[in-house]
Design an enzyme around this catalytic site. Structure first.
Site, mmCIF file in Angstrom:
data_model
loop_
_atom_site.group_PDB
_atom_site.id
_atom_site.type_symbol
_atom_site.label_atom_id
_atom_site.label_comp_id
_atom_site.label_asym_id
_atom_site.label_seq_id
_atom_site.Cartn_x
_atom_site.Cartn_y
_atom_site.Cartn_z
ATOM 1 N N VAL A 17 0.836 -1.213 0.000
ATOM 2 C CA VAL A 17 0.000 0.000 0.000
ATOM 3 C C VAL A 17 0.870 1.262 0.000
ATOM 4 O O VAL A 17 0.659 2.184 -0.798
ATOM 5 C CB VAL A 17 -0.959 0.016 1.219
ATOM 6 C CG1 VAL A 17 -1.902 1.211 1.141
ATOM 7 C CG2 VAL A 17 -1.768 -1.283 1.304
ATOM 8 N N GLU A 130 -10.098 5.316 6.691
ATOM 9 C CA GLU A 130 -11.029 4.761 5.706
ATOM 10 C C GLU A 130 -10.546 3.408 5.159
ATOM 11 O O GLU A 130 -11.346 2.508 4.897
ATOM 12 C CB GLU A 130 -11.212 5.751 4.548
ATOM 13 C CG GLU A 130 -12.230 5.360 3.503
ATOM 14 C CD GLU A 130 -13.632 5.194 4.078
ATOM 15 O OE1 GLU A 130 -14.260 6.199 4.398
ATOM 16 O OE2 GLU A 130 -14.097 4.042 4.195
ATOM 17 N N GLY A 135 -10.862 -2.141 2.552
ATOM 18 C CA GLY A 135 -9.944 -1.634 1.523
ATOM 19 C C GLY A 135 -10.415 -0.364 0.840
ATOM 20 O O GLY A 135 -10.563 0.680 1.476
ATOM 21 N N GLY A 188 -1.308 -11.341 -3.123
ATOM 22 C CA GLY A 188 -1.092 -10.200 -2.214
ATOM 23 C C GLY A 188 -2.310 -9.834 -1.389
ATOM 24 O O GLY A 188 -2.338 -8.769 -0.781
ATOM 25 N N ASP A 202 -8.775 -10.909 11.208
ATOM 26 C CA ASP A 202 -8.815 -9.679 10.400
ATOM 27 C C ASP A 202 -10.256 -9.166 10.290
ATOM 28 O O ASP A 202 -10.521 -7.972 10.481
ATOM 29 C CB ASP A 202 -8.225 -9.994 9.011
ATOM 30 C CG ASP A 202 -8.331 -8.830 8.054
ATOM 31 O OD1 ASP A 202 -7.484 -7.933 8.122
ATOM 32 O OD2 ASP A 202 -9.279 -8.813 7.233
ATOM 33 N N LYS A 206 -12.083 -5.611 11.771
ATOM 34 C CA LYS A 206 -12.888 -4.695 10.950
ATOM 35 C C LYS A 206 -14.307 -4.580 11.518
ATOM 36 O O LYS A 206 -14.892 -3.493 11.537
ATOM 37 C CB LYS A 206 -12.912 -5.194 9.506
ATOM 38 C CG LYS A 206 -11.540 -5.084 8.836
ATOM 39 C CD LYS A 206 -11.478 -5.888 7.557
ATOM 40 C CE LYS A 206 -10.127 -5.764 6.872
ATOM 41 N NZ LYS A 206 -9.935 -6.739 5.799
ATOM 42 N N GLY A 310 -5.596 -5.095 -1.881
ATOM 43 C CA GLY A 310 -4.789 -4.727 -3.056
ATOM 44 C C GLY A 310 -4.123 -3.384 -2.811
ATOM 45 O O GLY A 310 -4.731 -2.475 -2.236
HETATM 46 P P1 NDP Z 1 3.556 -4.560 3.766
HETATM 47 O O1 NDP Z 1 3.978 -5.666 4.665
HETATM 48 O O2 NDP Z 1 3.526 -4.790 2.290
HETATM 49 O O3 NDP Z 1 4.508 -3.284 4.024
HETATM 50 C C1 NDP Z 1 4.897 -2.896 5.307
HETATM 51 C C2 NDP Z 1 5.921 -1.762 5.180
HETATM 52 O O4 NDP Z 1 6.272 -1.338 6.471
HETATM 53 C C3 NDP Z 1 7.209 -2.162 4.476
HETATM 54 O O5 NDP Z 1 7.621 -1.155 3.574
HETATM 55 C C4 NDP Z 1 8.221 -2.288 5.620
HETATM 56 O O6 NDP Z 1 9.537 -1.914 5.261
HETATM 57 C C5 NDP Z 1 7.690 -1.260 6.578
HETATM 58 N N1 NDP Z 1 8.086 -1.578 7.952
HETATM 59 C C6 NDP Z 1 7.904 -2.719 8.638
HETATM 60 N N2 NDP Z 1 8.429 -2.614 9.879
HETATM 61 C C7 NDP Z 1 8.950 -1.369 9.959
HETATM 62 C C8 NDP Z 1 9.637 -0.657 10.970
HETATM 63 N N3 NDP Z 1 9.915 -1.239 12.138
HETATM 64 N N4 NDP Z 1 10.030 0.616 10.701
HETATM 65 C C9 NDP Z 1 9.769 1.192 9.511
HETATM 66 N N5 NDP Z 1 9.121 0.556 8.510
HETATM 67 C C10 NDP Z 1 8.726 -0.700 8.735
HETATM 68 O O7 NDP Z 1 2.132 -4.063 4.280
HETATM 69 P P2 NDP Z 1 0.891 -3.561 3.414
HETATM 70 O O8 NDP Z 1 1.304 -2.411 2.583
HETATM 71 O O9 NDP Z 1 0.219 -4.718 2.768
HETATM 72 O O10 NDP Z 1 -0.102 -3.082 4.578
HETATM 73 C C11 NDP Z 1 0.076 -1.842 5.231
HETATM 74 C C12 NDP Z 1 -1.148 -1.603 6.119
HETATM 75 O O11 NDP Z 1 -2.309 -1.521 5.299
HETATM 76 C C13 NDP Z 1 -1.435 -2.717 7.129
HETATM 77 O O12 NDP Z 1 -1.942 -2.154 8.308
HETATM 78 C C14 NDP Z 1 -2.510 -3.562 6.429
HETATM 79 O O13 NDP Z 1 -3.318 -4.271 7.340
HETATM 80 C C15 NDP Z 1 -3.298 -2.458 5.740
HETATM 81 N N6 NDP Z 1 -4.055 -2.901 4.597
HETATM 82 C C16 NDP Z 1 -3.453 -3.609 3.599
HETATM 83 C C17 NDP Z 1 -4.189 -4.007 2.498
HETATM 84 C C18 NDP Z 1 -3.556 -4.778 1.393
HETATM 85 O O14 NDP Z 1 -4.278 -5.176 0.475
HETATM 86 N N7 NDP Z 1 -2.250 -4.999 1.394
HETATM 87 C C19 NDP Z 1 -5.624 -3.691 2.372
HETATM 88 C C20 NDP Z 1 -6.153 -2.895 3.466
HETATM 89 C C21 NDP Z 1 -5.388 -2.539 4.541
HETATM 90 P P3 NDP Z 1 10.437 -2.794 4.245
HETATM 91 O O15 NDP Z 1 9.696 -2.714 2.942
HETATM 92 O O16 NDP Z 1 11.749 -2.111 4.183
HETATM 93 O O17 NDP Z 1 10.467 -4.176 4.810
HETATM 94 N N1 HSE Z 2 -5.862 -9.631 4.284
HETATM 95 C C1 HSE Z 2 -6.891 -8.660 4.107
HETATM 96 C C2 HSE Z 2 -8.004 -9.298 3.273
HETATM 97 C C3 HSE Z 2 -6.339 -7.425 3.424
HETATM 98 O O1 HSE Z 2 -7.796 -10.400 2.732
HETATM 99 O O2 HSE Z 2 -9.082 -8.731 3.192
HETATM 100 C C4 HSE Z 2 -7.305 -6.261 3.451
HETATM 101 O O3 HSE Z 2 -7.545 -5.801 4.731
#
Ligand code: NDP
Ligand code: HSE
Length: 436
Positions: A17, A130, A135, A188, A202, A206, A310
């Site tokens: 994200v 939001e 999502g 993903g 999860d 929500k 996503g």
């Molecule tokens: P990712 O695991 O893809 O990314 C996490 C990021 O956080 C990475 O860039 C990582 O760095 C960084 N990170 C982890 N630990 C640390 C730290 N200690 N200090 C600084 N940076 C750190 O997560 P997502 O993007 O998938 O998800 C982000 C949020 O969005 C979560 O809360 C998730 O629940 C929420 N979300 C995700 C959705 C999805 O479809 N993916 C949908 C809806 C909500 P590095 O890259 O260097 O390892």
């Molecule tokens: N793992 C979550 C899902 C990502 O499958 O809906 C979005 O919150």
């Protein structure tokens, strides 16, 4: 070009994200400035590994491992690290420094929401989230703002994309659970630990967020009843299809009137796999899509549908929050606080009333059906439909019983008595029916 004031934006996390959010901030700078009434300057991106490959090409000089320094002096902090720590500490630091916070982190808000909203209140800052439920689908704002003058009676949501992807492919293609989970991980959709998806954690996070908003009540995560989908097998999916249902992992948030609840108005918040009639709008939600079905007193039935997971899709919801935060920053005024003014009691699952479908394997001999009917009647469980199929000549029959609404505690006591009755070979499944 309008000479806008510049707001400093700190991004924590550049994963699925975060990298997309950074891309949108950099690509659409002028347009965003016109919409927000301020220029949004991406001051830096805090990550663990600044040299890691990203989904989007981003200037290397923006990356840092020093999240704390990046937060200092920022107007808006976007938290997209996920999980509890260090996200919790960093969000509190951001609020403490007077920044508004935008987050997609449902685990964080469902666990520490009260502390985070208190910290925001103390400094007049806002927390926008939001993207934390469903999502890309706008559902937080509709519940908080658009329906603020109405009374929400019930929310039934498919709020986890991974489990919907698995159950949908099992239903439409006869696919295997394990193979579909692997696919959902590759695409993903799944959390880094997919137990959070398949065991309903999860969805429960929500559900806690949605119920808190809808019912103006603080809903601690531990008060959300939660069941996952790991026990759902192809036979259960097939049986559901033959009976005109589809199995979906649902988050149900319900207001119980004084007439439904002996102790007065209350709410119930629960997550479990349930049978949904094929003609219900939620039955048509395929793949990793999410949908939230809201029943409101004045508005009637509303359905919010779209991508529940996503990177780029979720980034859309995050960016909407960033623009809102920027507008508030420019206009001033109170932050977006959380309302817990109703603080309704939350009833335990045992007191919830729903319809059920009980599937049993019974001895195929005279009097057995009467014994089963007697146990149900003694347990205050009223039969709506019965369907019997002989599966072993002269031996075993499969009995599918649909019930009228029954109290969960009565139902589970009755199923236990059936299992011990001597005429039931096996309780194959007990599923709630929702949306009937
Ligand atoms: P990712 O695991 O893809 O990314 C996490 C990021 O956080 C990475 O860039 C990582 O760095 C960084 N990170 C982890 N630990 C640390 C730290 N200690 N200090 C600084 N940076 C750190 O997560 P997502 O993007 O998938 O998800 C982000 C949020 O969005 C979560 O809360 C998730 O629940 C929420 N979300 C995700 C959705 C999805 O479809 N993916 C949908 C809806 C909500 P590095 O890259 O260097 O390892
Ligand atoms: N793992 C979550 C899902 C990502 O499958 O809906 C979005 O919150």
């Amino acid at each position: 070009m309008t000479d806008y004031r510049t707001l400093r934006v700190a991004l924590l996390g550049a994963g699925a994200v975060g990298s997309q959010v950074a891309g949108l901030l950099l690509r659409h700078g002028d347009e965003l400035a016109d919409r927000a009434g301020a220029r949004l300057e991406l001051a830096g991106i805090a990550v663990r590994d600044p040299d890691a490959e990203r989904d989007v090409d981003l200037p290397q000089e923006l990356f840092t491992t020093d999240a704390e320094s990046l937060i200092v002096g920022s107007d808006i902090v976007i938290e997209l690290i996920g999980g509890l720590e260090p996200a919790y500490r960093l969000v509190l630091e951001a609020l403490g420094s007077g920044a508004d916070v935008v987050t997609a982190n449902k685990a964080l808000l469902a666990t520490y929401g009260a502390e985070i909203f208190d910290a925001a209140d103390q400094v007049g800052a806002s927390v926008y989230y939001e993207a934390a439920a469903a999502g890309a689908i706008p559902i937080i704002r509709p519940l908080r703002d658009s329906l603020a003058g109405d009374r929400v009676r019930r929310i039934m949501g498919i709020v986890n994309g991974t489990t919907n992807y698995i159950l949908d492919r099992m239903d439409t293609e006869g696919a295997e659970f394990a193979a579909m989970l692997t696919e959902a991980k590759q695409l993903g959709y799944a959390e880094s630990d997919p137990t959070a998806d398949v065991e309903g954690f999860d969805a429960a996070q929500k559900a806690a967020l949605l119920a808190s908003l809808a019912f103006h009540t603080s809903v601690p995560l531990e008060r959300v009843h939660r069941e996952g989908i790991t026990h759902i097998d192809p036979a259960m999916v097939d049986a559901a299809r033959h009976a005109g249902y589809v199995i979906k992992l649902l988050a149900v948030c319900e207001r119980l009137d004084a007439s439904d609840s002996p102790t007065g108005e209350a709410i119930s918040v629960r997550v479990y796999p349930a049978l949904v009639p094929r003609e219900h709008p939620l039955a048509a939600v395929h793949g990793a899509n999410n949908a939230v079905f809201v029943e409101a007193e004045a508005a009637g039935d509303l359905m919010f549908y779209g991508a529940g997971a996503g990177g780029i899709q979720t980034a859309s919801a995050v960016m909407g929050d960033v623009v809102s935060a920027a507008r508030r920053h420019m206009a001033g005024g109170l932050g977006v606080g959380e309302s817990t003014r109703a603080n309704l009691p939350i009833v335990p699952i045992g007191r919830v009333t729903t319809k059920y479908q009980i599937t049993l394997e019974i001895d195929d001999r005279t009097g057995v059906l009467a014994t089963v009917a007697g146990i149900l009647s003694e347990g205050r469980v009223s039969i709506a439909t019965v369907d019997q199929t002989v599966i072993e000549d002269g031996g075993v029959a499969r009995l599918v019983i649909g019930t009228h609404k029954a109290v969960e505690q009565d139902l589970s006591d009755t199923v236990r008595r059936l299992a011990d009755s001597g005429v039931v070979e096996r309780v194959v499944s007990v599923l709630r029916v929702e949306g009937d």
